[in-house]
Design a protein around this motif. Structure first.
Motif, PDB file in Angstrom:
ATOM      1  N   PRO A   8       0.820  -1.215   0.000  1.00  0.00           N
ATOM      2  CA  PRO A   8       0.000   0.000   0.000  1.00  0.00           C
ATOM      3  C   PRO A   8       0.848   1.257   0.000  1.00  0.00           C
ATOM      4  CG  PRO A   8       0.033  -0.968   2.178  1.00  0.00           C
ATOM      5  CD  PRO A   8       0.746  -1.937   1.276  1.00  0.00           C
TER       6      PRO A   8
ATOM      7  N   ALA B 145       1.442   4.982   1.521  1.00  0.00           N
ATOM      8  CA  ALA B 145       1.151   5.834   2.669  1.00  0.00           C
ATOM      9  C   ALA B 145       1.204   7.292   2.230  1.00  0.00           C
ATOM     10  CB  ALA B 145       2.145   5.574   3.792  1.00  0.00           C
TER      11      ALA B 145
ATOM     12  N   THR C 241      -7.572  11.320  -2.720  1.00  0.00           N
ATOM     13  CA  THR C 241      -8.510  10.422  -3.399  1.00  0.00           C
ATOM     14  C   THR C 241      -9.679  11.165  -4.006  1.00  0.00           C
ATOM     15  OG1 THR C 241      -9.844  10.103  -1.401  1.00  0.00           O
ATOM     16  CG2 THR C 241      -7.988   8.604  -1.720  1.00  0.00           C
TER      17      THR C 241
ATOM     18  N   THR D 296     -10.197  -3.663   2.053  1.00  0.00           N
ATOM     19  CA  THR D 296      -9.813  -3.757   3.463  1.00  0.00           C
ATOM     20  C   THR D 296      -9.071  -5.066   3.679  1.00  0.00           C
ATOM     21  OG1 THR D 296     -10.597  -3.695   5.750  1.00  0.00           O
ATOM     22  CG2 THR D 296     -12.027  -4.777   4.152  1.00  0.00           C
TER      23      THR D 296
ATOM     24  N   ASP E 271      -7.978   0.869   2.173  1.00  0.00           N
ATOM     25  CA  ASP E 271      -7.144   1.508   1.153  1.00  0.00           C
ATOM     26  C   ASP E 271      -7.970   1.692  -0.111  1.00  0.00           C
ATOM     27  OD1 ASP E 271      -6.469  -0.779  -0.798  1.00  0.00           O
ATOM     28  OD2 ASP E 271      -5.720  -1.626   1.066  1.00  0.00           O
TER      29      ASP E 271
ATOM     30  N   THR F 116      -8.159   2.618  -4.400  1.00  0.00           N
ATOM     31  CA  THR F 116      -7.565   2.635  -5.741  1.00  0.00           C
ATOM     32  C   THR F 116      -8.566   3.305  -6.670  1.00  0.00           C
ATOM     33  OG1 THR F 116      -6.306   0.612  -5.357  1.00  0.00           O
ATOM     34  CG2 THR F 116      -6.716   1.230  -7.653  1.00  0.00           C
TER      35      THR F 116
ATOM     36  N   ARG G  92      -3.916   1.582  -3.961  1.00  0.00           N
ATOM     37  CA  ARG G  92      -3.906   1.054  -2.590  1.00  0.00           C
ATOM     38  C   ARG G  92      -3.427   2.134  -1.615  1.00  0.00           C
ATOM     39  NH1 ARG G  92      -1.926  -4.262  -0.446  1.00  0.00           N
ATOM     40  NH2 ARG G  92      -3.459  -3.545   1.093  1.00  0.00           N
ATOM     41  N   TYR G  93      -3.991   3.300  -1.737  1.00  0.00           N
ATOM     42  CA  TYR G  93      -3.591   4.421  -0.897  1.00  0.00           C
ATOM     43  C   TYR G  93      -4.332   4.369   0.442  1.00  0.00           C
ATOM     44  CZ  TYR G  93      -3.026   9.097   0.925  1.00  0.00           C
ATOM     45  OH  TYR G  93      -2.743  10.153   1.751  1.00  0.00           O
ATOM     46  N   ARG G  94      -3.581   4.515   1.528  1.00  0.00           N
ATOM     47  CA  ARG G  94      -4.155   4.460   2.869  1.00  0.00           C
ATOM     48  C   ARG G  94      -4.226   5.862   3.473  1.00  0.00           C
ATOM     49  NH1 ARG G  94      -1.646  -0.961   5.827  1.00  0.00           N
ATOM     50  NH2 ARG G  94      -3.066  -2.417   4.817  1.00  0.00           N
ATOM     51  N   THR G  95      -5.408   6.241   3.860  1.00  0.00           N
ATOM     52  CA  THR G  95      -5.597   7.538   4.507  1.00  0.00           C
ATOM     53  C   THR G  95      -5.394   7.459   6.012  1.00  0.00           C
ATOM     54  OG1 THR G  95      -7.966   7.142   4.796  1.00  0.00           O
ATOM     55  CG2 THR G  95      -7.274   8.241   2.750  1.00  0.00           C
TER      56      THR G  95
END
Length: 407
Positions: free
Chosen positions: A52, A54, A226, A251, A258, A260, A272-275
């Motif tokens: 992922p 970050a 996003t 998830t 995350d 996309t 796969r970006y995680r906030t």
């Protein structure tokens, strides 16, 4: 239930966008190596196998890529910075809101809409909401930020103009409606409250029931990177959202969400970006088909206090259970990078006077980190009732944690 918000057959035709995003990230020095050995994304399982992104990773990528829209202008925004590095995001003119409007229409031509998101420095929510309202064809009052001593005049103006909708962060909306309730001002024509930027606040719902009993909430979930990922309606719980078709939510076993983006025109490389939000895929009681996304809150709320981890959300939740406390906020004061003092600020309900000393002793006794870290100077943990919490002047958001550095 699948851990993705789209079924394999639904996602397959659009995974080419994820492959192009992967190709972009492989050109970024410092990031390319993490994707060595990972094949091109052809399936959802292949996507889930990628590491992922970050916040700092995405900032690194954007600094290298400098995205630009093919048509019209490119807008550059940033958010955050209260407890970590600011986050950067790019968007074309229109802010992707045509796609949101196609699936979520809280406003219509009959509405008179107050845009109360602050048009702050390099924060995109005000402009994003205006783009959505413009697509609806309604009348727009682009109010932006308002000082405390201006509330009465503007609330009377809203009532006189028959305002039917208002939008803002829950922190800002809470100020509006708490003031209106205390002043005895009513907004009988108000039917819709749009929100984005923070979790919905139960106290806001309580004030709305008095000030505008016909009003119902309409929420958006997203970030500067996003943009809008998902939306909900009055029939959905406030923590449950329906992802847009071009947003792929995933998830993992760690319980972190995350995202996309499958929109081919997205400028940010969202793969796969995680906030930092925890969550799960679920079924919404509104009855709308397909998986929904339940947001369970931030998972990056643990901070180091004198070498020990302090769960900010846990302390806040304890403080907000005290009688008469509407909201709470933690303020850490550091000297040379070491935490010296911790203040718990309490925003009280009208007419309430919570026992701050009793609550201070409760927090010290119930929180291992506080009792251990401050065992030699417990007086440096303070609990204070205030008339307002500390907010970001630029966005109007009220963070759970504020960190101050003093010389």
């Amino acid at each position: 239930m699948t851990s993705f918000s789209l079924l394999p057959e639904e996602a397959a035709p659009r995974l080419s966008v994820a492959r192009r995003t992967l190709d972009r990230l492989r050109t970024v020095p410092g990031l390319a190596g993490r994707y060595d050995g990972h094949p091109d994304v052809r399936t959802l399982d292949g996507l889930a196998a990628l590491p992922p992104l970050a916040k700092d990773d995405l900032n690194t990528a954007l600094a290298h890529l400098e995205p630009a829209a093919e048509h019209a202008a490119t807008w550059l925004f940033q958010s955050g910075g209260s407890t970590g590095a600011p986050k950067v995001g790019y968007a074309p003119t229109g802010f992707y809101m045509a796609g949101v409007h196609a699936h979520w229409r809280p406003l219509d031509r009959s509405d008179v809409f107050v845009n109360a998101w602050g048009a702050g420095r390099m924060w995109g929510a005000h402009f994003l909401a205006s783009a959505l309202a413009d697509l609806s064809g309604c009348r727009i009052i682009a109010l932006g930020s308002v000082a405390r001593d201006e509330y009465d005049g503007w609330l009377e103006f809203m009532a006189a103009r028959g305002v039917t909708a208002i939008g803002g962060t829950p922190s800002v909306l809470r100020l509006w409606f708490a003031h209106a309730r205390a002043a005895g001002i009513r907004l009988p024509a108000l039917r819709k409250v749009l929100w984005l930027g923070e979790a919905w606040q139960p106290q806001l719902a309580e004030d709305l029931a008095v000030v505008a009993p016909q009003a119902r909430r309409w929420g958006m979930f997203g970030s500067t990177e996003t943009w809008v990922v998902a939306t909900n309606t009055p029939d959905c719980p406030p923590d449950t959202f329906h992802p847009l078709p071009d947003q792929l939510v995933h998830t993992d076993r760690d319980g972190l969400l995350d995202f996309t983006t499958l929109n081919p025109h997205m400028l940010n490389p969202v793969l796969r970006y995680r906030t930092g939000d925890g969550g799960e895929l679920t079924t919404c009681p509104c009855g709308r088909p397909g998986p929904a996304m339940r947001v369970l809150g931030r998972r990056d709320s643990v901070v180091q206090v004198r070498g020990l981890g302090l769960d900010v959300d846990e302390v806040i939740a304890h403080a907000e259970r005290a009688p008469g406390v509407a909201r709470a906020q933690l303020v850490l004061t550091q000297h040379g990078g070491r935490v010296q003092e911790l203040d718990v600020l309490l925003l009280t309900a009208p007419g309430s006077s919570p026992d701050t000393e009793h609550l201070r002793k409760e927090l010290l006794a119930a929180t291992f980190t506080l009792s251990t870290a401050f065992q030699h100077d417990p007086g440096n943990v303070r609990v204070r009732a205030v008339t307002e919490l500390i907010s970001n002047d630029r966005t109007g958001k009220t963070a759970a944690l504020v960190v101050r550095e003093e010389a």
